[in-house]
Design an enzyme around this catalytic site. Structure first.
Site, PDB file in Angstrom:
ATOM      1  N   CYS A  32     -25.184 -14.952 -12.670  1.00 13.82           N
ATOM      2  CA  CYS A  32     -26.769 -14.075 -12.134  1.00 13.82           C
ATOM      3  C   CYS A  32     -26.078 -14.270 -10.612  1.00 13.82           C
ATOM      4  CB  CYS A  32     -27.940 -14.491 -13.446  1.00 13.82           C
ATOM      5  SG  CYS A  32     -28.099 -16.399 -12.275  1.00 13.82           S
ATOM      6  N   CYS A  35     -25.384 -17.897  -9.797  1.00 14.61           N
ATOM      7  CA  CYS A  35     -24.070 -18.506  -9.835  1.00 14.61           C
ATOM      8  C   CYS A  35     -23.004 -17.835  -8.173  1.00 14.61           C
ATOM      9  CB  CYS A  35     -23.128 -17.497 -10.813  1.00 14.61           C
ATOM     10  SG  CYS A  35     -23.509 -17.808 -13.141  1.00 14.61           S
ATOM     11  N   CYS A  99      23.060 -11.307  -2.839  1.00 15.75           N
ATOM     12  CA  CYS A  99      22.672 -12.468  -2.518  1.00 15.75           C
ATOM     13  C   CYS A  99      22.003 -13.502  -2.449  1.00 15.75           C
ATOM     14  CB  CYS A  99      24.429 -13.044  -1.981  1.00 15.75           C
ATOM     15  SG  CYS A  99      23.279 -12.277   0.167  1.00 15.75           S
ATOM     16  N   CYS A 102      19.480 -12.325  -0.029  1.00 15.16           N
ATOM     17  CA  CYS A 102      18.160 -11.445   0.216  1.00 15.16           C
ATOM     18  C   CYS A 102      17.474 -11.963  -1.014  1.00 15.16           C
ATOM     19  CB  CYS A 102      19.023 -10.439  -1.274  1.00 15.16           C
ATOM     20  SG  CYS A 102      20.622  -9.895  -0.283  1.00 15.16           S
ATOM     21  N   ASP A 507     -23.452  12.458  22.977  1.00 17.19           N
ATOM     22  CA  ASP A 507     -22.449  12.388  24.014  1.00 17.19           C
ATOM     23  C   ASP A 507     -22.190  13.695  24.029  1.00 17.19           C
ATOM     24  OD1 ASP A 507     -20.006  12.424  26.067  1.00 17.19           O
ATOM     25  OD2 ASP A 507     -19.200  12.861  24.165  1.00 17.19           O
ATOM     26  N   ASP A 743     -17.426  10.799  20.820  1.00 15.50           N
ATOM     27  CA  ASP A 743     -16.537  10.983  19.665  1.00 15.50           C
ATOM     28  C   ASP A 743     -15.277  10.008  20.554  1.00 15.50           C
ATOM     29  OD1 ASP A 743     -16.710  13.227  21.610  1.00 15.50           O
ATOM     30  OD2 ASP A 743     -14.745  14.211  20.622  1.00 15.50           O
TER      31      ASP A 743
END
Length: 864
Positions: A32, A35, A99, A102, A507, A743
């Site tokens: 709930c 919590c 190796c 790596c 704009d 934009d």
């Protein structure tokens, strides 16, 4: 989804001056809102955590902390609170590993991936075992290995299991109902005048499995809350049902004692049916609530389902089906007709109609041809396309859309913070009321059994879940519906502010107009320079192709146009693209641009090379002309006045002569058509009482023409980016909530300064980052739709909060007054959460307003 990012912005770095990271942790075990409030309080108290928000509806925790705080440390904090962080184990097949170094390199790369808890790479088997949070995208693991310089593949079973939604199990409900119904039969029989009861032993046998087996989850959750010094809804259920169950057992024992000692044949009234029915109803309510909450995330799942698993990729001259995680930027991808596009890319070959409806909300397919961009997740139509991959994984448009929607659903608006504070003290207050109810009935009535039942009813009727779900479910549904219609809302605060917008500031270029101006007039002013005269001779010596009448005057000389086009090669400005298009129509060679730089709000300046000779060229507005101290010659003043009166945008080109003095060479006139739905967009905003104004950097005549055609009374022209911000500040003094719609890069400061910034996705990425709402297609009609949807979403929040509080404000006093049976109280409590979520789901029925028939028939959305 799990997020880790630099928190350099004030919103993410509220109390820390150093670098921070952000985590989105899945949380299991919350029952709930109490919590969520308890976990949020603990996380906020953790050292070096600057912000923590826990969302009960999404079962996730949003945590911002110093980079010194590790993911395992945060998981440990969550587990100490009695909750858990779901994790998954992934197995990666590594290629190219040779190796131990790596191994270390791959492990370091994987540990940097957000959501990775632990990594172990086996050199012998070439396999990596990666432990991650359950919401981590396996594709990010593959990308990390590729970035480390190695190959990686994800086993099919792991990839197939990722992201599969899990529905709640129904069998516990069926068992609980089957055990509880016999307990209710005597009550049903009473309605028909029959009086009988099940033997106590049968009642006990039926109620005990419901109480302690099917109800075990409530005991576990309640105990965890109690251990943490807090309470939750499960604790209330446990206290109430345990009291009813315990009272029944005590009365049964006392009845047995009376039977054997006093030889009484009276069967005591037991309350096993109350405890079993309450648990059954709560289980049913939880099941319905989970299914309903599952539907609130439908938009996210629909977007995630757009991701194809494989792509047809050209490798070594042949086409291969490869997992999407193995692709890299630059791969050539083929998409057949009817297939879903797997990557963001540019069309290299082919033409087709592409359905982008699930990404942009645009119902009509969009034509795509060579050079056009396509978005992963869209559906290819009737043509074959070959694409150049430009973005993958987390950087793809689809991933960014999903991330924005998830973030919007995670952030809490201010009203939810108030509810969280109420939820944090809700359970202790209810327990106190229940105790007072018991004591009051015991002292006043003397019937401790009735007093206990009334106290149980108080515990059971309390609805902390409804309070916790009221706001986030509405936000989740609202933002999901918005995303399906091409409206991306960054956070819940933007949603809350958008519903109160009283003024929308547009704009002009690219927002109300198509943003693709055409060159419609052109005049030469000066021929003083021998180099320009030489250019003209060179231009005339070549074969000149005819230009379109609407693009350039046939009698004009092309040399200044070629210079302007050369300078525009370094610009993404719409006027620059118009000049380039017009110059390309001449069929002549465009001079080379050596260097260029933008003059914000005024134009461009740079060095242009032509057959071994260079010139310092400038191109810009009348403002730039005035800065150079130049005036328009009388010979062309009439032509300029006529062009300006027609609403054309004017630009001027010039150069620096041998004495480094500016010389005006020519002028250009541009027309930018108004977007088809711009007029309807303005009308709809004005119809609902929103003031519409316009700010533009264009000259006054062009602004006046657009404003007149659209019915906009208030506008300002010839503004620099900072002047737009100042204009917004002046209008804001009236105290109205303000939205800015733009934009371009030059709109970014105003978008950030407005209460609500609304950016067109057809514009620049900078504008979209500055805005709080992004419109996935460049349609101004979406502005009114976004405001309408935000108002409806906020109305749902208010309705949900009203009913959540009403359930408690009415139900608890009725239960304390002894007017509610515990069974009815349990049903009301279960119904409260379901009703709140169901009310929020009604938002899914929202649709965009239809266009007038005249608009439909005469206008079509332009291809952008």
């Amino acid at each position: 989804m799990f997020i880790s990012e630099s928190a350099s912005s004030p919103s993410l770095a509220a109390s820390s001056s150093g670098p921070e990271s952000r985590w989105l942790l899945p949380i299991a075990g919350m029952s709930c809102a109490s919590c969520a409030a308890r976990l949020q309080k603990v996380l906020q108290a953790t050292p070096q955590v600057s912000r923590a928000e826990v969302n009960f509806a999404t079962t996730q925790a949003d945590v911002v902390a110093s980079t010194e705080v590790t993911l395992p440390a945060l998981i440990a904090v969550v587990e100490r609170c009695g909750f858990s962080v779901p994790q998954e184990q992934h197995s990666l097949l590594i290629t190219g590993i040779s190796c131990a170094s790596c191994v270390q390199r791959i492990e370091r790369g994987l540990l940097k991936v957000p959501g990775v808890v632990d990594v172990s790479v086996n050199l012998a088997s070439g396999e990596a075992a990666v432990q991650t949070l359950s919401n981590t995208d396996p594709g990010t693991l593959l990308a990390a290995v590729h970035q480390s310089g190695y190959g990686a593949e994800l086993p099919a079973q792991s990839a197939a299991a990722a992201g599969v939604p899990r529905w709640p199990s129904w069998w516990p409900i069926a068992v609980a109902v089957g055990l509880t119904l016999p307990l209710l039969l005597p009550m049903i029989a009473m309605l028909w005048g029959q009086h009988w009861a099940l033997p106590p032993v049968w009642q006990w046998l039926l109620a005990t499995p419901v109480q302690f087996w099917l109800g075990a989850r409530f005991y576990r959750s309640g105990w965890q809350a109690l251990r943490s010094g807090s309470g939750n809804m499960d604790l209330l259920v446990v206290l109430g049902t345990s009291a009813a169950y315990g009272l029944s057992c005590w009365l049964w024992i006392m009845g047995l004692r009376a039977h054997y000692v006093l030889h009484s044949m009276v069967q005591p009234e037991l309350y096993f049916e109350a405890s079993a029915t309450v648990i059954t109803l709560v289980l049913l309510g939880k099941w319905l609530e989970t299914r309903a909450k599952h539907q609130t995330t439908a938009a996210i799942r629909a977007l995630q389902a757009l991701r194809p698993d494989q792509a047809r990729v050209l490798r070594d001259g042949e086409w291969h089906w490869l997992p999407l995680g193995s692709l890299v930027v630059g791969d050539r991808v083929m998409v057949l007709p009817g297939e879903r596009i797997p990557v963001d890319g540019l069309v290299l070959q082919g033409e087709s109609l592409v359905d982008e409806s699930l990404l942009t909300g645009e119902s009509m397919p969009v034509s795509k041809s060579v050079g056009d961009g396509v978005t992963g997740g869209a559906v290819n139509g009737d043509g074959l396309l070959e694409l150049d991959t430009t973005r993958l994984g987390a950087e793809s448009t689809l991933s960014r859309i999903i991330r924005l929607v998830e973030q919007a659903q995670m952030v809490k608006p201010p009203v939810q913070r108030l509810v969280d504070r109420v939820s944090a003290i809700f359970v202790p207050v209810v327990v106190g009321i229940a105790l007072l109810t018991f004591l009051g009935w015991e002292l006043l009535g003397g019937d401790w059994q009735q007093a206990l039942l009334n106290g149980v009813a108080v515990l059971v009727i309390a609805c902390p879940c409804a309070l916790g779900l009221a706001t986030p479910t509405a936000i989740m549904v609202g933002t999901g519906v918005a995303a399906r219609h091409g409206i991306l809302i960054k956070d819940a605060l933007a949603l809350e502010q958008a519903q109160a917008i009283a003024q929308v500031v547009f704009d002009k270029t690219g927002t109300l107009t198509q943003g693709h101006p055409q060159l419609v007039s052109y005049g030469v002013v000066s021929d003083q320079d021998s180099a320009v005269s030489w250019m003209r001779s060179a231009a005339r010596s070549d074969e000149v192709q005819d230009m379109e009448p609407e693009a350039v005057d046939q009698g004009s000389d092309y040399a200044p146009l070629l210079l302007a086009a050369a300078l525009s090669q370094g610009s993404s400005h719409p006027l620059g693209r118009a000049l380039l298009s017009a110059a390309q129509l001449t069929g002549l060679e465009i001079p080379e641009l050596q260097d260029g730089r933008a003059l914000p709000g005024r134009g461009m300046q740079g060095t242009v090379m032509w057959h071994g000779e260079s010139r310092n060229i400038w191109l810009g507005s009348e403002r730039l002309l005035l800065e150079f101290g130049l005036t328009v010659p009388a010979a062309v003043a009439a032509s300029l006045a006529q062009a300006a009166k027609a609403g054309q945008t004017l630009s001027f080109i010039g150069w620096q002569d041998a004495q480094n003095s500016p010389v005006l060479l020519a002028w250009f006139g541009f027309a930018d058509p108004i977007k088809p739905y711009a007029l309807e967009a303005v009308r709809r905003l004005q119809k609902v009482g929103i003031q519409v104004v316009m700010l533009t950097g264009d000259h006054a005549d062009a602004a006046a023409k657009v404003a007149t055609e659209l019915g906009i009374r208030d506008y300002q022209a010839s503004l620099l980016p900072q002047e737009k911000v100042e204009a917004l500040g002046q209008w804001r003094q009236h105290g109205r909530v303000q939205a800015m719609v733009g934009d371009g890069i030059n709109d970014a400061p105003a978008l950030a300064a407005a209460d609500v910034g609304i950016a067109m996705a057809t514009g620049s990425d900078v504008a979209m980052q500055a805005a709080s709402i992004t419109l996935m297609r460049g349609d101004p009609l979406l502005v009114s739709e976004a405001i309408d949807l935000s108002r409806r979403t906020y109305a749902k929040i208010r309705q949900n909060l009203f009913w959540a509080f009403i359930y408690n404000l009415v139900g608890i006093p009725l239960a304390a007054a002894g007017l509610l049976n515990p069974i009815i109280a349990g049903a009301a409590m279960a119904f409260s959460s379901v009703s709140v979520v169901s009310n929020a789901l009604l938002l899914r029925r929202w649709k965009m307003a239809s266009l007038p028939e005249s608009t439909k028939s005469s206008q079509e959305l332009p291809h952008e």
